[in-house]
Design a protein around this motif. Structure first.
Motif: not given
Length: 203
Positions: A64-73, A75-83
């Motif tokens: 949570l401190v490293k904002k990993v969920p945000a990065l994952i989200g 990344t997933l949003d970018g992948r979803i946009a790409q798809i």
């Protein structure tokens, strides 16, 4: 009766006594004699389960401190946009393919129509050429027949003229021969005199 049952029960040896009498160790005593009961290891008053739970909590806090969920989200949003973009591109390509398919089908239908029209035109033209050729052939046959008839007529006339000329020549020769045979010098003199007298006098 009760005394007999108590006596019989007293006479029955205990299970452990029977085992000792046979020289065997009683069941369950080996595992417990001189062995410390099993306990979970502890550190700083926490057992293994507590430490695992604490490690998981620390790991989650770090994430949570490293904002990993945000990065994952992200990344997933970018992948979803790409798809989504790929799906849109695929839809566009499919629409273009459908349009090209329709265009080529229309061109194929038009080409088939043109080919059919050309075939019909060629058949009509061939029929016209055949009719013209038939008429020309009939005219040519008629002209050739007329020319042949004219040649035959000319040959017949020439033959008739030749025969007539030969007949006249033969008749003239025959007449000359007959005249020569039927007149003598006296007859010739009388003919000449008659011809002279027929001329009349000269004024």
């Amino acid at each position: 009766m009760a005394e007999a049952a108590a006596h019989s029960a007293a006479d029955v040896p205990h299970l452990n006594q029977a085992i000792h009498s046979e020289g065997m160790e009683p069941v369950g005593t080996v595992a417990h004699e001189g062995v410390v009961p099993h306990t979970d290891p502890k550190a700083v008053g926490l057992d293994a389960t507590a430490w695992v739970s604490l490690a998981m909590a620390v790991f989650i806090v770090i994430l949570l401190v490293k904002k990993v969920p945000a990065l994952i989200g992200k990344t997933l949003d970018g992948r979803i946009a790409q798809i989504k973009e790929q799906l849109a591109e695929a839809s566009r390509l499919r629409a273009e393919a459908e349009a090209l398919k329709g265009e080529y089908e229309a061109k194929l239908a038009a080409a088939a129509g043109e080919a059919d029209a050309m075939r019909k035109a060629a058949e009509h033209e061939a029929e016209g050429l055949i009719a013209d050729a038939r008429v020309n052939a009939e005219d040519l046959v008629a002209r050739r027949q007329k020319m042949a008839e004219d040649k035959i007529g000319a040959a017949e006339r020439a033959a008739i003229a030749s025969i007539r000329a030969k007949t006249v020549n033969a008749a003239t020769a025959a007449a000359a021969t007959l005249i020569a045979q039927g007149h003598d010098a006296k007859a010739d003199k009388a003919l000449v005199d008659s011809a002279i007298s027929g001329l009349g006098t000269i004024n």
